[in-house]
Scaffold this motif. Structure first.
Motif, PDB file in Angstrom:
ATOM      1  N   ARG A  87      14.904  41.879 -14.827  1.00  0.00           N
ATOM      2  CA  ARG A  87      14.753  40.769 -13.889  1.00  0.00           C
ATOM      3  C   ARG A  87      13.494  40.014 -14.289  1.00  0.00           C
ATOM      4  NH1 ARG A  87      19.261  39.798 -11.178  1.00  0.00           N
ATOM      5  NH2 ARG A  87      18.138  39.008  -9.352  1.00  0.00           N
ATOM      6  N   PHE A 102      16.104  35.698 -12.383  1.00  0.00           N
ATOM      7  CA  PHE A 102      17.372  35.864 -13.089  1.00  0.00           C
ATOM      8  C   PHE A 102      17.330  37.114 -13.966  1.00  0.00           C
ATOM      9  CE2 PHE A 102      14.687  33.091 -15.600  1.00  0.00           C
ATOM     10  CZ  PHE A 102      14.906  33.426 -16.929  1.00  0.00           C
ATOM     11  N   THR A 103      18.474  37.412 -14.576  1.00  0.00           N
ATOM     12  CA  THR A 103      18.607  38.638 -15.377  1.00  0.00           C
ATOM     13  C   THR A 103      18.687  38.280 -16.847  1.00  0.00           C
ATOM     14  OG1 THR A 103      19.796  39.713 -13.574  1.00  0.00           O
ATOM     15  CG2 THR A 103      19.938  40.743 -15.734  1.00  0.00           C
ATOM     16  N   ASP A 292      23.174  36.144 -16.589  1.00  0.00           N
ATOM     17  CA  ASP A 292      23.869  35.477 -15.490  1.00  0.00           C
ATOM     18  C   ASP A 292      24.731  34.334 -16.008  1.00  0.00           C
ATOM     19  OD1 ASP A 292      22.579  37.177 -13.676  1.00  0.00           O
ATOM     20  OD2 ASP A 292      20.855  35.846 -13.551  1.00  0.00           O
ATOM     21  N   ILE A 308      25.930  35.864  -8.819  1.00  0.00           N
ATOM     22  CA  ILE A 308      24.726  36.500  -8.279  1.00  0.00           C
ATOM     23  C   ILE A 308      24.989  36.808  -6.809  1.00  0.00           C
ATOM     24  CG2 ILE A 308      22.293  36.158  -7.703  1.00  0.00           C
ATOM     25  CD1 ILE A 308      22.067  34.374 -10.153  1.00  0.00           C
ATOM     26  N   SER A 311      21.657  34.400  -3.546  1.00  0.00           N
ATOM     27  CA  SER A 311      20.854  33.360  -4.181  1.00  0.00           C
ATOM     28  C   SER A 311      19.768  32.877  -3.238  1.00  0.00           C
ATOM     29  CB  SER A 311      21.739  32.165  -4.561  1.00  0.00           C
ATOM     30  OG  SER A 311      22.714  32.561  -5.500  1.00  0.00           O
TER      31      SER A 311
END
Length: 332
Positions: A87, A102-103, A292, A308, A311
């Motif tokens: 992350r 985000f990933t 993502d 996701i 959010s």
């Protein structure tokens, strides 16, 4: 967002598909004997790049925009090839393809050339997208064929004139790389990878970041860097990693001078990373991929909210004082 709005924003079927893709990625790296690692997302320092906006927690440090620096310390310590599903955080405006959290999938292959890593990235992307064709474009050739100019030798005036023909601009003054990246992001990127995996290679040396420089087959100095696009979406950014601690320190110093000119706060240089480079980073190539975004494309979505679970309710805004430069973000 109302307290009644507690349900996930993404369909559960998409979240199940997300879990399947992550499982395939982990199995791929396990079969290749690439070690999964975890590094801190809260650190005393962060990237110096003026066009990446870190989140700071006063008294605690910075949330990381990428796990790169810590992973390179592991590489220098002898970890061998490694990957991480992390992350990461950037204080940018939120949109369909941008989230402040985000990933990122980031990995480093010891002994790999950029060409070998491109093959690796294509294999990982296909785990999510299925079989697809791969093509490679030189950055310089894209500008020559689609915009009629040479990005390595044209003037700022030429860049400005071409940008005005293609983009509705609210500003006029910008540096060379900002014009290049506006043309790349607004004109060229949307046409890339429509039914393929499109890799763009050999970027201008001013866009090298943490990549080595080399001579291309025309004798021009270029960055040993590539990016991956699919359906007009930027997915990954890879480098033949810079090994020279002195050169890296000089690039950090140049970043800090630019930050000062832009009125941005100074960032302490990561001396631990420089010490790791000085001790001997193994020859390696590395890449960061926005998971993502990859999963969004895999499910046929158009927004990150579709993949996701929860959010943010509102955008996290940065304090930009200049036109946004579309830096390689590898967003998710």
């Amino acid at each position: 967002m109302s307290t009644e709005d507690w349900r996930p924003g993404a369909p559960l079927e998409n979240l199940r598909r997300r879990a399947q893709i992550l499982a395939r990625i982990r199995a791929y790296f396990a079969a290749a004997q690439v070690l999964e690692v975890e590094t801190p997302q809260l650190c005393p320092t962060t990237v110096t790049d003026p066009h990446l906006h870190s989140m700071q927690l006063p008294g605690h440090g910075y949330l990381q925009t990428s796990p790169e620096y810590a992973m390179k310390r592991l590489l220098a310590a002898g970890s061998g090839s490694i990957y991480q599903i992390a992350r990461v955080f950037r204080a940018d405006e939120m949109g369909r393809r941008h989230h402040p959290e985000f990933t990122m999938l980031e990995w480093y292959r010891v002994g790999f050339t950029p060409d070998q890593l491109i093959d690796d990235v294509a294999a990982v992307a296909c785990l999510a997208l299925g079989e697809t064709r791969c093509v490679r474009h030189r950055y310089r050739d894209l500008f020559r064929t689609r915009l009629g100019l040479d990005p390595l030798s044209c003037s700022i005036d030429q860049l400005r004139a071409v940008a005005r023909r293609h983009i509705d601009l609210a500003f006029d003054e910008a540096d060379r790389d900002t014009w290049l990246e506006l043309l790349m992001s607004q004109v060229i990127e949307p046409t890339l990878g429509i039914d393929t995996l499109s890799f763009v290679v050999d970027y201008p040396p001013s866009q090298a970041a943490l990549a080595r420089l080399r001579l291309d087959d025309e004798g021009q100095v270029v960055a040993s860097r590539f990016e991956l696009y699919h359906r007009g979406v930027e997915l990954a950014n890879g480098y033949h990693e810079l090994l020279d601690a002195d050169e890296q320190r000089a690039r950090f110093a140049a970043d800090l001078r630019e930050r000062e000119a832009l009125g941005l706060p100074a960032i302490p240089i990561d001396e631990s990373l420089l010490a790791a480079l000085a001790s001997g980073l193994p020859d390696c190539s590395g890449v960061a991929l926005g998971l993502d975004r990859l999963i969004m494309l895999a499910v046929g979505g158009d927004s990150l909210r579709e993949v996701i679970a929860f959010s943010p309710a509102s955008p996290v805004r940065s304090t930009r004082t200049q036109p946004e430069r579309t830096r390689p973000e590898n967003q998710g």
